[in-house]
Design a protein around this motif. Structure first.
Motif, PDB file in Angstrom:
ATOM      1  N   LEU A   1      57.036  16.130 -55.572  1.00 26.52           N
ATOM      2  CA  LEU A   1      57.059  15.269 -54.385  1.00 26.52           C
ATOM      3  C   LEU A   1      58.188  14.255 -54.454  1.00 26.52           C
ATOM      4  CD1 LEU A   1      53.350  14.445 -53.504  1.00 26.52           C
ATOM      5  CD2 LEU A   1      55.070  15.403 -51.981  1.00 26.52           C
ATOM      6  N   LEU A   2      58.369  13.670 -55.641  1.00 29.69           N
ATOM      7  CA  LEU A   2      59.436  12.693 -55.824  1.00 29.69           C
ATOM      8  C   LEU A   2      60.795  13.353 -55.582  1.00 29.69           C
ATOM      9  CD1 LEU A   2      60.511   9.923 -56.649  1.00 29.69           C
ATOM     10  CD2 LEU A   2      60.375  10.650 -59.026  1.00 29.69           C
TER      11      LEU A   2
ATOM     12  N   ILE B   1      56.132   6.378 -42.613  1.00 30.08           N
ATOM     13  CA  ILE B   1      55.798   7.525 -43.443  1.00 30.08           C
ATOM     14  C   ILE B   1      54.298   7.572 -43.697  1.00 30.08           C
ATOM     15  CG2 ILE B   1      56.098   8.550 -45.730  1.00 30.08           C
ATOM     16  CD1 ILE B   1      58.537   8.868 -44.055  1.00 30.08           C
ATOM     17  N   ASP B   2      53.734   8.727 -43.475  1.00 28.63           N
ATOM     18  CA  ASP B   2      52.319   8.929 -43.723  1.00 28.63           C
ATOM     19  C   ASP B   2      52.102   9.046 -45.231  1.00 28.63           C
ATOM     20  OD1 ASP B   2      49.777   9.809 -43.977  1.00 28.63           O
ATOM     21  OD2 ASP B   2      49.975  11.513 -42.609  1.00 28.63           O
TER      22      ASP B   2
ATOM     23  N   GLU C   1      49.310  11.756 -48.650  1.00 32.98           N
ATOM     24  CA  GLU C   1      49.482  12.580 -49.838  1.00 32.98           C
ATOM     25  C   GLU C   1      50.675  12.143 -50.679  1.00 32.98           C
ATOM     26  OE1 GLU C   1      48.964  16.831 -49.536  1.00 32.98           O
ATOM     27  OE2 GLU C   1      48.341  16.562 -47.487  1.00 32.98           O
ATOM     28  N   VAL C   2      51.267  11.049 -50.316  1.00 32.09           N
ATOM     29  CA  VAL C   2      52.458  10.623 -51.046  1.00 32.09           C
ATOM     30  C   VAL C   2      52.175   9.318 -51.774  1.00 32.09           C
ATOM     31  CG1 VAL C   2      54.884   9.994 -50.860  1.00 32.09           C
ATOM     32  CG2 VAL C   2      53.919  11.717 -49.323  1.00 32.09           C
TER      33      VAL C   2
ATOM     34  N   LEU D   1      56.208   6.414 -55.586  1.00 32.29           N
ATOM     35  CA  LEU D   1      57.260   7.424 -55.490  1.00 32.29           C
ATOM     36  C   LEU D   1      58.124   7.159 -54.274  1.00 32.29           C
ATOM     37  CD1 LEU D   1      55.335  10.697 -56.391  1.00 32.29           C
ATOM     38  CD2 LEU D   1      56.553   9.133 -57.886  1.00 32.29           C
TER      39      LEU D   1
END
Lengths: 67, 220
Positions: free
Chosen positions: A22-23, A47-48, A51-52, A56
């Motif tokens: 993800l990063l 930004i949603d 899931e993040v 990061l």
């Protein structure tokens, strides 16, 4: 999506490997690529984060700001 | 009118097809063998969330599968086609050189990872907390430099590379490598081989990505 884990040390937990993937994605989308100065409209606050991991995202945006 | 930019592609305008965000058709603006790939919108798309990031990435990757491209930073926009043509014309030499560099290549990321550990732990130095913290930072930087040295064979196996040290406390090394498509398996094997002999950190390798880290030309 082709951007995926090609190799991960057997000592790494799956969740840690996923974080790195993800990063890597965020780092590239938000801090890489052809830059059109003054014409980036992305608002980081939009930004949603479902899931993040916030850390990061902050790291990627911070790196973008330093470039 | 807003134009969203996805990539600069080294191909003729008529070779671009498919759809972008909000199912708008991809258009090519430019001439000869260098075009900007965009979609037209009445106003800037409202979606900038996680889903839009993945959707954007998939669009760019589908372009990468068919053409040599320089991906654009997410969120790049123009007000009209004239601005796009001007950008492509003014930066033509630089963009064409970067497209040539990434032709038939993909980007691979390699990260060295430390387990979570307490900040400032530099061993039992007997120093006060502030000094111990600074000693730990110095020690971590030296360790990161040593990891970078151990990973140097990866740079020699790549067309171009760039890296950062200690972007986060648990990431002593993050490298981006431009690797020829037909060398990808060999490169991954090299990462595995280095990891097997590396005791200082664990390695993770992701990709293949569009060449985001080399879109402004090669760095090594």
């Amino acid at each position: 999506v082709t951007g995926n884990t090609l190799y991960a040390s057997p000592m790494l937990e799956t969740s840690r490997t996923r974080q790195v993937t993800l990063l890597d994605l965020l780092d590239r989308l938000l801090a890489g690529g052809v830059v059109i100065h003054g014409r980036i409209t992305l608002a980081a606050a939009d930004i949603d984060l479902v899931e993040v991991d916030l850390a990061l995202l902050v790291a990627a945006v911070d790196k973008a700001a330093r470039r | 009118m807003t134009l969203l930019l996805y990539a600069i592609a080294g191909c003729a305008p008529e070779e671009i097809d498919g759809n972008g965000l909000e199912d708008r058709p991809l258009r090519a603006i430019g001439e000869d063998d260098l075009v900007a790939v965009v979609t037209h919108h009445d106003r800037a798309p409202g979606k900038t969330g996680h889903g839009a990031l993945w959707e954007y990435e998939q669009i760019v990757e589908s372009l990468m599968a068919r053409h040599s491209i320089l991906p654009a930073r997410f969120g790049s926009r123009f007000d009209d086609e004239t601005d796009v043509r001007t950008m492509v014309r003014d930066r033509r030499d630089q963009l064409a050189a970067a497209v040539a560099l990434v032709r038939d290549a993909v980007e691979v990321s390699v990260s060295a990872i430390w387990p979570e550990r307490a900040e400032g732990n530099a061993g039992d130095t007997g120093a006060n907390p502030g000094t111990a913290y600074m000693l730990a930072r110095v020690q971590h930087h030296k360790q990161a430099q040593e990891i970078a040295r151990r990973l140097e064979p990866l740079s020699r196996a790549a067309r171009a590379s760039t890296h950062t040290l200690l972007s986060q406390p648990t990431l002593p090394f993050q490298g981006a490598y431009l690797v020829a498509r037909d060398e990808l398996e060999h490169f991954t094997d090299l990462v595995r081989e280095i990891d097997a002999g590396l005791e200082e950190a664990e390695l993770a390798c992701t990709g293949p990505w569009p060449p985001y880290s080399f879109a402004e030309g090669g760095r090594s």
